[in-house]
Scaffold this motif. Structure first.
Motif, PDB file in Angstrom:
ATOM      1  N   PRO A  61       0.708  -1.129   0.306  1.00 23.72           N
ATOM      2  CA  PRO A  61      -0.395   0.091   0.438  1.00 23.72           C
ATOM      3  C   PRO A  61       0.815   1.689  -0.318  1.00 23.72           C
ATOM      4  CG  PRO A  61       0.203  -1.564   2.271  1.00 23.72           C
ATOM      5  CD  PRO A  61       0.275  -2.443   1.451  1.00 23.72           C
ATOM      6  N   ASP A  62       1.826   0.926   0.439  1.00 16.51           N
ATOM      7  CA  ASP A  62       3.350   2.031   0.236  1.00 16.51           C
ATOM      8  C   ASP A  62       3.189   2.817  -0.965  1.00 16.51           C
ATOM      9  OD1 ASP A  62       2.852   2.778   3.124  1.00 16.51           O
ATOM     10  OD2 ASP A  62       4.509   0.916   3.523  1.00 16.51           O
ATOM     11  N   LEU A  63       3.220   1.743  -2.065  1.00 17.69           N
ATOM     12  CA  LEU A  63       3.803   2.388  -3.240  1.00 17.69           C
ATOM     13  C   LEU A  63       3.096   2.852  -4.441  1.00 17.69           C
ATOM     14  CD1 LEU A  63       4.834  -0.423  -4.771  1.00 17.69           C
ATOM     15  CD2 LEU A  63       6.348   1.412  -3.885  1.00 17.69           C
ATOM     16  N   LYS A  64       2.915   3.956  -5.330  1.00 13.73           N
ATOM     17  CA  LYS A  64       1.788   5.055  -6.213  1.00 13.73           C
ATOM     18  C   LYS A  64       1.693   3.575  -7.010  1.00 13.73           C
ATOM     19  CE  LYS A  64       4.378   8.808  -6.294  1.00 13.73           C
ATOM     20  NZ  LYS A  64       5.232   9.587  -7.118  1.00 13.73           N
ATOM     21  N   SER A  65       0.072   4.148  -7.390  1.00 12.41           N
ATOM     22  CA  SER A  65      -0.229   2.966  -7.686  1.00 12.41           C
ATOM     23  C   SER A  65       0.268   2.626  -9.511  1.00 12.41           C
ATOM     24  CB  SER A  65      -2.005   2.815  -8.508  1.00 12.41           C
ATOM     25  OG  SER A  65      -1.634   4.759  -9.434  1.00 12.41           O
ATOM     26  N   ARG A  66       0.735   3.452 -10.162  1.00 15.46           N
ATOM     27  CA  ARG A  66       1.390   2.753 -11.108  1.00 15.46           C
ATOM     28  C   ARG A  66       2.864   2.092 -10.717  1.00 15.46           C
ATOM     29  NH1 ARG A  66       2.331   8.730 -10.949  1.00 15.46           N
ATOM     30  NH2 ARG A  66       4.448   9.293 -10.999  1.00 15.46           N
ATOM     31  N   ASP A  67       3.546   2.376  -9.902  1.00 12.06           N
ATOM     32  CA  ASP A  67       4.938   1.313  -9.101  1.00 12.06           C
ATOM     33  C   ASP A  67       4.186   0.245  -8.952  1.00 12.06           C
ATOM     34  OD1 ASP A  67       6.438   3.358 -10.025  1.00 12.06           O
ATOM     35  OD2 ASP A  67       6.260   4.934  -7.498  1.00 12.06           O
ATOM     36  N   ARG A  68       2.739  -0.061  -8.677  1.00 12.71           N
ATOM     37  CA  ARG A  68       2.915  -1.268  -8.080  1.00 12.71           C
ATOM     38  C   ARG A  68       2.893  -2.480  -9.594  1.00 12.71           C
ATOM     39  NH1 ARG A  68      -2.418  -0.026  -4.418  1.00 12.71           N
ATOM     40  NH2 ARG A  68      -1.250   1.398  -3.032  1.00 12.71           N
ATOM     41  N   VAL A  69       2.207  -1.653 -10.328  1.00 13.97           N
ATOM     42  CA  VAL A  69       2.538  -3.390 -12.227  1.00 13.97           C
ATOM     43  C   VAL A  69       3.788  -3.572 -11.805  1.00 13.97           C
ATOM     44  CG1 VAL A  69       1.714  -2.800 -14.123  1.00 13.97           C
ATOM     45  CG2 VAL A  69       0.342  -1.484 -12.975  1.00 13.97           C
ATOM     46  N   VAL A  70       3.649  -5.106 -12.303  1.00 17.49           N
ATOM     47  CA  VAL A  70       4.806  -5.392 -12.306  1.00 17.49           C
ATOM     48  C   VAL A  70       5.034  -5.837 -14.000  1.00 17.49           C
ATOM     49  CG1 VAL A  70       6.726  -7.428 -11.781  1.00 17.49           C
ATOM     50  CG2 VAL A  70       4.737  -6.195 -10.389  1.00 17.49           C
ATOM     51  N   LYS A  71       3.710  -6.626 -14.427  1.00 18.02           N
ATOM     52  CA  LYS A  71       3.559  -6.494 -15.571  1.00 18.02           C
ATOM     53  C   LYS A  71       2.557  -6.855 -16.231  1.00 18.02           C
ATOM     54  CE  LYS A  71       6.236 -11.456 -15.781  1.00 18.02           C
ATOM     55  NZ  LYS A  71       5.697 -12.766 -16.264  1.00 18.02           N
ATOM     56  N   LYS A  72       2.199  -6.254 -17.583  1.00 19.20           N
ATOM     57  CA  LYS A  72       0.520  -6.249 -17.810  1.00 19.20           C
ATOM     58  C   LYS A  72       0.565  -6.373 -19.832  1.00 19.20           C
ATOM     59  CE  LYS A  72       1.246  -1.365 -19.370  1.00 19.20           C
ATOM     60  NZ  LYS A  72       1.809   0.150 -18.980  1.00 19.20           N
ATOM     61  N   SER A  73      -0.402  -6.902 -19.813  1.00 24.85           N
ATOM     62  CA  SER A  73      -1.559  -7.656 -20.972  1.00 24.85           C
ATOM     63  C   SER A  73      -2.093  -7.223 -21.412  1.00 24.85           C
ATOM     64  CB  SER A  73      -0.575  -8.455 -21.199  1.00 24.85           C
ATOM     65  OG  SER A  73      -1.035  -9.669 -22.441  1.00 24.85           O
ATOM     66  N   GLU A  74      -2.517  -7.318 -22.772  1.00 25.44           N
ATOM     67  CA  GLU A  74      -4.250  -7.565 -22.955  1.00 25.44           C
ATOM     68  C   GLU A  74      -4.397  -8.620 -23.729  1.00 25.44           C
ATOM     69  OE1 GLU A  74      -5.603  -3.869 -25.103  1.00 25.44           O
ATOM     70  OE2 GLU A  74      -4.758  -2.560 -24.003  1.00 25.44           O
ATOM     71  N   LYS A  75      -5.654  -8.786 -23.462  1.00 23.80           N
ATOM     72  CA  LYS A  75      -5.601 -10.408 -24.413  1.00 23.80           C
ATOM     73  C   LYS A  75      -7.763  -9.882 -25.229  1.00 23.80           C
ATOM     74  CE  LYS A  75      -2.756 -12.650 -23.162  1.00 23.80           C
ATOM     75  NZ  LYS A  75      -1.344 -13.262 -24.284  1.00 23.80           N
ATOM     76  N   ASN A  76      -7.502 -10.365 -25.732  1.00 23.11           N
ATOM     77  CA  ASN A  76      -9.500 -10.431 -26.692  1.00 23.11           C
ATOM     78  C   ASN A  76     -10.489 -11.506 -25.765  1.00 23.11           C
ATOM     79  OD1 ASN A  76      -8.075  -9.222 -28.942  1.00 23.11           O
ATOM     80  ND2 ASN A  76      -7.015 -11.107 -29.356  1.00 23.11           N
ATOM     81  N   SER A  77     -10.157 -11.904 -24.310  1.00 23.76           N
ATOM     82  CA  SER A  77     -11.598 -12.529 -24.135  1.00 23.76           C
ATOM     83  C   SER A  77     -11.075 -12.597 -22.966  1.00 23.76           C
ATOM     84  CB  SER A  77     -11.680 -14.319 -24.768  1.00 23.76           C
ATOM     85  OG  SER A  77     -10.965 -15.288 -24.405  1.00 23.76           O
ATOM     86  N   LEU A  78     -12.003 -13.021 -21.989  1.00 27.49           N
ATOM     87  CA  LEU A  78     -11.623 -13.221 -19.949  1.00 27.49           C
ATOM     88  C   LEU A  78     -11.433 -14.500 -20.296  1.00 27.49           C
ATOM     89  CD1 LEU A  78     -12.494 -12.077 -18.008  1.00 27.49           C
ATOM     90  CD2 LEU A  78     -14.749 -12.816 -17.603  1.00 27.49           C
ATOM     91  N   TYR A  79     -11.773 -15.636 -20.713  1.00 24.12           N
ATOM     92  CA  TYR A  79     -10.987 -16.804 -20.324  1.00 24.12           C
ATOM     93  C   TYR A  79      -9.566 -16.356 -20.803  1.00 24.12           C
ATOM     94  CZ  TYR A  79     -10.035 -21.548 -20.857  1.00 24.12           C
ATOM     95  OH  TYR A  79      -9.127 -22.914 -21.166  1.00 24.12           O
ATOM     96  N   ALA A  80      -8.807 -15.811 -21.849  1.00 23.09           N
ATOM     97  CA  ALA A  80      -7.608 -15.901 -22.424  1.00 23.09           C
ATOM     98  C   ALA A  80      -6.506 -15.151 -21.218  1.00 23.09           C
ATOM     99  CB  ALA A  80      -7.693 -15.651 -23.626  1.00 23.09           C
TER     100      ALA A  80
END
Length: 96
Positions: A61-80
C-alpha cells in the motif's frame, strides 16, 4: 441460520468484482492480478468481454498505483485473460 455468502474462486484463489474490474488473488499475498474489462460485445442477450487488460501488481500500500504494476498485457477474451493471470500469479507467488 443465516446463509453463508459463497466466495468465488478460480484455481483456488479468490475472485472479487467491482463493475468492470476483477481482482484475482488475496491482498494478504505479495502479488495480486487486476483484470479490467475494456470492451464488450453482444452475444444474443449477453455482454461478453472482447478486450481485457491484465496487470500483475504488488499489494504494497505504500507504493503509488503506477509503481505497483509488475507486468501487463491485453487479451481478446476473459478466458484468455484468466489463463494468463493464473500463470503469472502462480509464478510470482512461488518465486519468493
Amino acid at each position: 441460520m443465516p446463509a453463508k455468502s459463497a466466495v468465488l474462486e478460480y484455481r483456488g484463489r479468490p475472485l472479487r468484482r467491482k463493475d468492470n474490474l476483477i481482482y484475482y488473488g488475496s491482498m494478504s499475498d505479495k502479488y495480486i492480478i487486476m483484470l479490467q474489462i475494456m470492451e464488450t460485445k453482444k452475444v444474443k442477450d449477453l455482454d461478453v468481454a472482447s478486450k481485457v487488460s491484465v496487470q500483475l501488481q504488488l499489494t504494497d500500500p505504500d507504493l503509488k498505483s503506477r509503481d505497483r504494476v509488475v507486468k501487463k498485457s491485453e487479451k481478446n477474451s476473459l478466458y484468455a485473460a484468466m489463463d494468463v493471470a493464473s500463470v503469472w500469479l502462480e509464478r510470482a507467488l512461488s518465486a519468493r
